[in-house]
Enzyme design. Structure first.
Site, PDB file in Angstrom:
ATOM      1  N   ASN A 116     -63.395 -45.587  26.320  1.00 28.40           N
ATOM      2  CA  ASN A 116     -63.981 -44.256  26.399  1.00 28.40           C
ATOM      3  C   ASN A 116     -64.273 -43.717  25.013  1.00 28.40           C
ATOM      4  O   ASN A 116     -63.581 -44.025  24.045  1.00 28.40           O
ATOM      5  CB  ASN A 116     -63.064 -43.303  27.175  1.00 28.40           C
ATOM      6  CG  ASN A 116     -62.103 -42.550  26.275  1.00 28.40           C
ATOM      7  OD1 ASN A 116     -62.462 -41.542  25.643  1.00 28.40           O
ATOM      8  ND2 ASN A 116     -60.865 -43.044  26.200  1.00 28.40           N
ATOM      9  N   PHE A 120     -63.260 -35.350  23.375  1.00 30.54           N
ATOM     10  CA  PHE A 120     -62.643 -34.059  23.712  1.00 30.54           C
ATOM     11  C   PHE A 120     -63.630 -33.126  24.427  1.00 30.54           C
ATOM     12  O   PHE A 120     -63.735 -31.939  24.114  1.00 30.54           O
ATOM     13  CB  PHE A 120     -62.105 -33.354  22.461  1.00 30.54           C
ATOM     14  CG  PHE A 120     -60.884 -33.974  21.841  1.00 30.54           C
ATOM     15  CD1 PHE A 120     -60.178 -34.965  22.460  1.00 30.54           C
ATOM     16  CD2 PHE A 120     -60.452 -33.528  20.595  1.00 30.54           C
ATOM     17  CE1 PHE A 120     -59.034 -35.525  21.875  1.00 30.54           C
ATOM     18  CE2 PHE A 120     -59.325 -34.065  19.991  1.00 30.54           C
ATOM     19  CZ  PHE A 120     -58.621 -35.075  20.624  1.00 30.54           C
ATOM     20  N   SER A 183     -56.822 -39.446  18.748  1.00 32.91           N
ATOM     21  CA  SER A 183     -58.034 -39.876  19.435  1.00 32.91           C
ATOM     22  C   SER A 183     -58.979 -40.506  18.424  1.00 32.91           C
ATOM     23  O   SER A 183     -59.212 -39.943  17.352  1.00 32.91           O
ATOM     24  CB  SER A 183     -58.728 -38.696  20.108  1.00 32.91           C
ATOM     25  OG  SER A 183     -60.012 -39.080  20.565  1.00 32.91           O
ATOM     26  N   ASN A 185     -62.128 -40.703  18.864  1.00 33.65           N
ATOM     27  CA  ASN A 185     -63.468 -40.259  19.229  1.00 33.65           C
ATOM     28  C   ASN A 185     -63.881 -38.923  18.625  1.00 33.65           C
ATOM     29  O   ASN A 185     -64.932 -38.386  18.977  1.00 33.65           O
ATOM     30  CB  ASN A 185     -63.585 -40.200  20.756  1.00 33.65           C
ATOM     31  CG  ASN A 185     -63.306 -41.551  21.389  1.00 33.65           C
ATOM     32  OD1 ASN A 185     -63.791 -42.567  20.918  1.00 33.65           O
ATOM     33  ND2 ASN A 185     -62.494 -41.567  22.438  1.00 33.65           N
ATOM     34  N   THR A 186     -63.044 -38.372  17.744  1.00 30.18           N
ATOM     35  CA  THR A 186     -63.405 -37.195  16.954  1.00 30.18           C
ATOM     36  C   THR A 186     -63.338 -37.614  15.494  1.00 30.18           C
ATOM     37  O   THR A 186     -62.291 -38.096  15.038  1.00 30.18           O
ATOM     38  CB  THR A 186     -62.452 -36.021  17.230  1.00 30.18           C
ATOM     39  OG1 THR A 186     -62.592 -35.610  18.596  1.00 30.18           O
ATOM     40  CG2 THR A 186     -62.767 -34.836  16.315  1.00 30.18           C
ATOM     41  N   LYS A 225     -48.796 -37.038  19.459  1.00 30.04           N
ATOM     42  CA  LYS A 225     -49.333 -38.269  20.058  1.00 30.04           C
ATOM     43  C   LYS A 225     -50.012 -39.098  18.973  1.00 30.04           C
ATOM     44  O   LYS A 225     -50.915 -38.617  18.286  1.00 30.04           O
ATOM     45  CB  LYS A 225     -50.335 -37.944  21.166  1.00 30.04           C
ATOM     46  CG  LYS A 225     -50.804 -39.184  21.934  1.00 30.04           C
ATOM     47  CD  LYS A 225     -51.515 -38.810  23.210  1.00 30.04           C
ATOM     48  CE  LYS A 225     -51.851 -40.047  24.045  1.00 30.04           C
ATOM     49  NZ  LYS A 225     -52.430 -39.707  25.349  1.00 30.04           N
ATOM     50  N   ASN A 254     -51.826 -43.715  21.916  1.00 27.39           N
ATOM     51  CA  ASN A 254     -53.183 -43.449  22.370  1.00 27.39           C
ATOM     52  C   ASN A 254     -53.928 -44.781  22.540  1.00 27.39           C
ATOM     53  O   ASN A 254     -53.320 -45.852  22.539  1.00 27.39           O
ATOM     54  CB  ASN A 254     -53.880 -42.537  21.354  1.00 27.39           C
ATOM     55  CG  ASN A 254     -54.879 -41.584  22.011  1.00 27.39           C
ATOM     56  OD1 ASN A 254     -55.644 -41.981  22.888  1.00 27.39           O
ATOM     57  ND2 ASN A 254     -54.883 -40.340  21.577  1.00 27.39           N
TER      58      ASN A 254
END
Length: 344
Positions: A116, A120, A183, A185-186, A225, A254
């Site tokens: 994925n 966010f 994450s 993805n940021t 996390k 994660n």
């Protein structure tokens, strides 16, 4: 045994004919509709009873839902009815954001994995809190974790401001708060896991939590996390700072950026975080090192690659106090919850 346990394999076949994100949203809507129906609600499983204490909180059982499945906290009660011992929702950011362009969720069925790059996507802090307030899970004794992050448009040097804004907002409505700094993805988010950035963030969270504790008359546990793609030195650095600033727990881990276990599979080269069985051993390595470094008292929640009860037991054997599910739930269905509780 609940009808939901038996019906999921058939439902999965139909869902897997749809785009992954469409199937995700459809599943949540149908689950919510079933939970809202007095008749269908009777078909939900009874939550396995295996109480365990974590960060001073009494969980119904040690198998929880990982953040990311319900980003807006809109389906807390329906998801809890599947039998989880605790629920975590988010990641929420101060302002609404669309996340990354679609498609951004990909299945790798041969590896029972997902990739994925949501970024966010969420409706923002105000909507998130309103959704959480409408749920009855906490009022019935359930343990609810709220996961917070930063907006993509917030410069990384001002990330602390976003985390403090979210902490202020969710504090009164959470049993624990998870700070998501892992994450992939940021942009630049994972830089918060090291150096002066992590020191500054944890110091600010510690100070603000003390203030909020006085204001609300209760101390809400703070959990960090972290990623699976960390060296031993990086894990040690994080562990030492968690102890220094009085954090209550850590979620390990994660998603991973590694593609070593899925090379050659369709979608394997998509950018984003890989979840599922390939993360399991990476997570175990981080958990073992964390436990050695933080000692016996800090809570560790193991997540990543649990697709059977055996993996849940291995997480606990490595040093975790509880576990969370996400990708395994997509492939195995809600029967996995009971299987993991039994294994523990």
């Amino acid at each position: 045994m609940s009808l939901f346990f038996h019906a999921y394999p058939l439902a999965r076949k139909a869902l897997f004919t749809l785009d992954a994100e469409t199937a995700h949203e459809l599943t949540l809507r149908r689950l919510e509709q079933a939970h809202d129906s007095p008749f269908l609600r009777k078909l939900f499983p009874t939550a396995p009873h295996k109480p365990v204490k974590l960060m001073g909180l009494m969980l119904r059982n040690p198998v929880g839902l990982a953040a990311g499945l319900d980003k807006n906290g809109a389906h807390v009660d329906a998801l809890a009815a599947l039998g989880f011992g605790f629920i975590e929702v988010g990641t929420v950011t101060p302002r609404p954001q669309d996340g990354n362009p679609k498609p951004r969720l990909f299945r790798l069925p041969r590896a029972q994995s997902l990739i994925n790059r949501f970024g966010f996507n969420n409706q923002g802090l105000h909507a998130f809190i309103s959704n959480v307030q409408r749920s009855s899970f906490r009022a019935s004794g359930g343990i609810l974790g709220l996961n917070i992050g930063k907006n993509a448009t917030t410069p990384i040097e001002r990330a602390v401001d976003d985390y403090l804004t979210c902490l202020d907002g969710v504090y009164a409505h959470a049993d624990y708060v998870t700070v998501n700094i892992s994450s992939p993805n940021t942009a630049n988010l994972r830089s918060l896991q090291g150096g002066d950035e992590l020191t500054t963030l944890l110091e600010a969270l510690h100070t603000r939590r003390e203030m909020l504790s006085d204001r609300h008359g209760r101390r809400v546990p703070l959990v960090i996390k972290i990623a699976p793609d960390l060296t031993q030195e990086q894990v040690d650095f994080i562990a030492d700072l968690l102890l220094r600033y009085g954090m209550d727990g850590v979620i390990a881990t994660n998603t991973t950026l590694s593609r070593a276990a899925v090379q050659g599979l369709p979608h394997a080269e998509e950018t984003g975080g890989l979840s599922g069985p390939p993360v399991h051993e990476l997570s175990l390595t981080v958990i073992r090192r964390l436990r050695e470094r933080v000692g016996p008292d800090m809570a560790i929640i193991g997540v990543g690659g649990i697709s059977a009860g055996r993996q849940a037991a291995e997480k606990v054997a490595a040093g975790a106090n509880a576990v969370q599910l996400y990708t395994g739930l997509i492939y195995q269905g809600p029967r996995l919850i009971q299987e993991c509780v039994d294994a523990l």
